[in-house]
Design a protein around this motif. Structure first.
Motif, PDB file in Angstrom:
ATOM      1  N   ARG A  84      -1.809 -20.550  40.237  1.00 25.42           N
ATOM      2  CA  ARG A  84      -2.191 -19.501  41.186  1.00 25.42           C
ATOM      3  C   ARG A  84      -2.739 -20.098  42.469  1.00 25.42           C
ATOM      4  O   ARG A  84      -3.129 -21.263  42.531  1.00 25.42           O
ATOM      5  N   ARG A  85      -2.781 -19.280  43.537  1.00 20.91           N
ATOM      6  CA  ARG A  85      -3.358 -19.739  44.805  1.00 20.91           C
ATOM      7  C   ARG A  85      -4.857 -19.957  44.630  1.00 20.91           C
ATOM      8  O   ARG A  85      -5.542 -19.194  43.938  1.00 20.91           O
ATOM      9  N   CYS A  86      -5.363 -20.995  45.290  1.00 14.95           N
ATOM     10  CA  CYS A  86      -6.776 -21.333  45.140  1.00 14.95           C
ATOM     11  C   CYS A  86      -7.388 -21.659  46.499  1.00 14.95           C
ATOM     12  O   CYS A  86      -6.684 -21.795  47.505  1.00 14.95           O
TER      13      CYS A  86
ATOM     14  N   TRP B 165     -10.777 -20.616  41.963  1.00  8.94           N
ATOM     15  CA  TRP B 165      -9.834 -19.511  41.786  1.00  8.94           C
ATOM     16  C   TRP B 165     -10.635 -18.240  41.500  1.00  8.94           C
ATOM     17  O   TRP B 165     -11.692 -18.292  40.850  1.00  8.94           O
TER      18      TRP B 165
ATOM     19  N   GLY C   9      -2.805 -21.232  54.559  1.00 10.50           N
ATOM     20  CA  GLY C   9      -1.430 -20.961  54.148  1.00 10.50           C
ATOM     21  C   GLY C   9      -0.557 -22.181  54.072  1.00 10.50           C
ATOM     22  O   GLY C   9       0.667 -22.066  53.995  1.00 10.50           O
TER      23      GLY C   9
ATOM     24  N   THR D 269     -11.828 -15.893  51.390  1.00  6.92           N
ATOM     25  CA  THR D 269     -10.890 -15.317  50.417  1.00  6.92           C
ATOM     26  C   THR D 269     -11.549 -14.998  49.076  1.00  6.92           C
ATOM     27  O   THR D 269     -10.921 -14.444  48.192  1.00  6.92           O
TER      28      THR D 269
ATOM     29  N   GLU E 117      -3.316 -31.784  47.082  1.00  4.32           N
ATOM     30  CA  GLU E 117      -3.322 -31.563  48.513  1.00  4.32           C
ATOM     31  C   GLU E 117      -3.399 -32.899  49.231  1.00  4.32           C
ATOM     32  O   GLU E 117      -4.044 -33.814  48.757  1.00  4.32           O
TER      33      GLU E 117
ATOM     34  N   GLU F 190      -4.333 -15.865  50.420  1.00  3.57           N
ATOM     35  CA  GLU F 190      -3.787 -16.969  51.217  1.00  3.57           C
ATOM     36  C   GLU F 190      -4.418 -18.283  50.783  1.00  3.57           C
ATOM     37  O   GLU F 190      -5.628 -18.383  50.609  1.00  3.57           O
ATOM     38  N   GLN F 191      -3.569 -19.302  50.581  1.00  6.64           N
ATOM     39  CA  GLN F 191      -4.055 -20.635  50.237  1.00  6.64           C
ATOM     40  C   GLN F 191      -4.892 -21.193  51.377  1.00  6.64           C
ATOM     41  O   GLN F 191      -4.469 -21.163  52.535  1.00  6.64           O
TER      42      GLN F 191
ATOM     43  N   PRO G 188       1.187 -25.091  52.201  1.00  3.95           N
ATOM     44  CA  PRO G 188       1.482 -25.529  50.830  1.00  3.95           C
ATOM     45  C   PRO G 188       1.171 -27.008  50.695  1.00  3.95           C
ATOM     46  O   PRO G 188       1.245 -27.758  51.674  1.00  3.95           O
TER      47      PRO G 188
ATOM     48  N   GLU H 286      -6.015 -11.879  42.939  1.00  6.75           N
ATOM     49  CA  GLU H 286      -5.416 -13.095  43.476  1.00  6.75           C
ATOM     50  C   GLU H 286      -5.999 -13.412  44.852  1.00  6.75           C
ATOM     51  O   GLU H 286      -6.334 -12.504  45.622  1.00  6.75           O
TER      52      GLU H 286
END
Length: 496
Positions: free
Chosen positions: A9-11, A143, A295, A41, A303, A151-152, A297, A148
């Motif tokens: 999932r996005r974190c 997370w 946002g 977020t 990362e 946005e990352q 990736p 959810e």
């Protein structure tokens, strides 16, 4: 929720770099704080990372402690529940040590984390990996438990311990009758003395005493210069000034009588000559959040520490692809190879400069006084042909196509042996992502064999959360052949 599902999932990610980490002065129970960061977020909550280099007060072992703190003035609900992972990264962004992804509830002003996340002995023995250029890189990933993250987000922060370095030669003329000699070390900022070194030679011992002003820590490296100006090392020491309550520090003492007996070597013309390298800090010079990526990736398995716009990213990826193709061609065509890796059944041509650049173990073989330095062959009889071929392909192209469970285990072993950290991390991630009831015990054995606490924790977590494993033939065999590991697991199961 399984940690693998959470990982996908996005974190929110916060990477914290601490420069000149060796100069930290915080003793047990004392902490370094990251810059504060607000996670828009996750309910606009406000946080800091908290690092205890010598461990917090309740730590009994020689360990580093690492926590996440929700700030007292944080926005959001009174209590907020998140999934949290804390890690230490290598210079290339690969994970060296990580906690499991765990659910926690944070009230305002609360610290939660891991009192013994990293053994100091591991930090010392793997200094080249954990402290490349004396930089420690820590990371926090968060997370949402409910819903959810839209946005990352990736934040990158830096704390710089400011240091000054000095190298000087200290000569003491008429040493046989000298009682005291003084050397002042001045700051380049204001030309004022920050340390004073005194040689006292009134007794049979020559004592070097240090007096410091407003410093946190210092590292000294002393050499005695002989008559041929060769250096004889006799001191390398770190001093934490907060450890002492008086103003003087005894650096070292040596026998004056011994020097006088060897005066032709150490006291030419009755002159004592010391060479000193010292570095010191008055504290943290700067701390800031350097970059925020929204946002973006990940560009690698985890990362990276860079965030580029789409056009430059595409250009970079094209250049990387071309470089990979060129190196792969170099490898496949065996062009100008000057080294061979030899297994029990096959020989693989290679290039010393590639092997040395990708592996510090190969680099040491080819540069130190080892038999491989003047040889054209390295025997690798403990690895099979497929593993060596895959390892070489990764070293030339940074790719590992068609990875399967068995090949990943073998490649992990090879990467660990030759300290190819990015390959080890890639194999570790593959094994974590492909855990099953049938192979979890095998992964526990593998991780324990290589003392990989991060991988071991993941295998233990999987087994403890999958009750079916304890009814399988694999588990019954595991209990018979790996009694200590099985006992540890049963202990953890009872604690749950």
């Amino acid at each position: 929720m399984a940690s693998q599902n959470i990982r996908e999932r996005r974190c929110f990610s916060f990477t914290w770099v601490i420069e000149n980490f060796s100069f930290y002065w915080q003793k047990i129970g004392k902490k370094i704080l990251s810059p504060a960061f607000t996670v828009d977020t996750i309910e606009s909550t406000k946080w800091k990372l908290v690092l205890y280099p010598d461990g917090e007060l309740r730590v009994k072992n020689d360990s580093m402690s690492f926590f996440l703190r929700r700030e007292a003035d944080s926005k959001g609900p009174t209590d907020i529940t998140i999934y949290l992972e804390l890690s230490f990264l290598a210079a290339d962004g690969s994970v060296l040590k990580s906690s499991s992804i765990t659910e926690y509830s944070f009230a305002r002003g609360k610290d939660i984390g891991f009192p013994e996340i990293l053994k100091k002995e591991l930090l010392r023995s793997q200094r080249q990996q954990f402290l490349t250029e004396d930089i420690l890189t820590a990371r926090c990933r968060m997370w949402k438990k409910f819903g959810e993250i839209i946005e990352q987000r990736q934040y990158f922060a830096r704390t710089r311990i400011g240091i000054e370095r000095r190298s000087f030669v200290w000569t003491v003329p008429r040493f046989s009758t000298c009682e005291k000699s003084t050397f002042n070390i001045k700051s380049i900022l204001n030309d004022e003395p920050v340390m004073t070194l005194n040689i006292l030679a009134t007794t049979n011992k020559l004592q070097v005493i240090l007096k410091a002003e407003s410093l946190k820590s210092s590292i000294f490296h002393f050499h005695l210069l002989d008559s041929s100006e060769n250096r004889v090392e006799f001191l390398k020491q770190k001093i934490i000034f907060a450890e002492r309550y008086d103003e003087f520090f005894y650096l070292f003492s040596i026998s004056k009588e011994k020097l006088m007996k060897n005066k032709s070597l150490y006291l030419p013309n009755d002159i004592l000559t010391l060479h000193c390298d010292c570095s010191f800090t008055a504290g943290i010079m700067s701390e800031e959040i350097e970059k925020i990526c929204q946002g973006c990736p990940p560009l690698t398995q985890e990362e990276t520490l860079e965030c580029e716009d789409l056009e430059s990213k595409t250009t970079s990826l094209d250049l990387i692809r071309i470089l990979q193709e060129n190196l792969e061609s170099l490898y496949k065509e065996n062009f100008l190879c000057d080294m061979k890796l030899k297994t029990k059944t096959r020989t693989f041509p290679a290039h010393k400069f590639i092997l040395g650049a990708r592996s510090p173990v190969f680099k040491a073989m080819f540069t130190n006084d080892m038999k491989e330095r003047n040889s054209e062959c390295v025997n690798i009889e403990d690895l099979d042909d497929d593993t060596v071929q895959r390892m070489l392909q990764y070293m030339y192209t940074a790719t590992v196509p068609d990875l399967q469970w068995d090949s990943a285990c073998n490649l992990y072993t090879a990467a660990n042996k030759y300290v190819i950290l990015s390959l080890k991390s890639k194999c570790s991630s593959f094994l974590k992502d492909n855990l099953s009831t049938d192979n979890a015990c095998d992964l526990l054995i593998l991780s324990d064999m290589h003392q990989d606490e991060d991988l071991k924790s993941r295998a233990e977590e999987f087994i403890l959360n999958d009750e079916e494993i304890f009814d399988t033939k694999e588990w019954k065999l595991f209990m018979k052949t790996n009694v200590p590991l099985a006992a540890d697991l049963m202990y953890l199961k009872l604690k749950k």
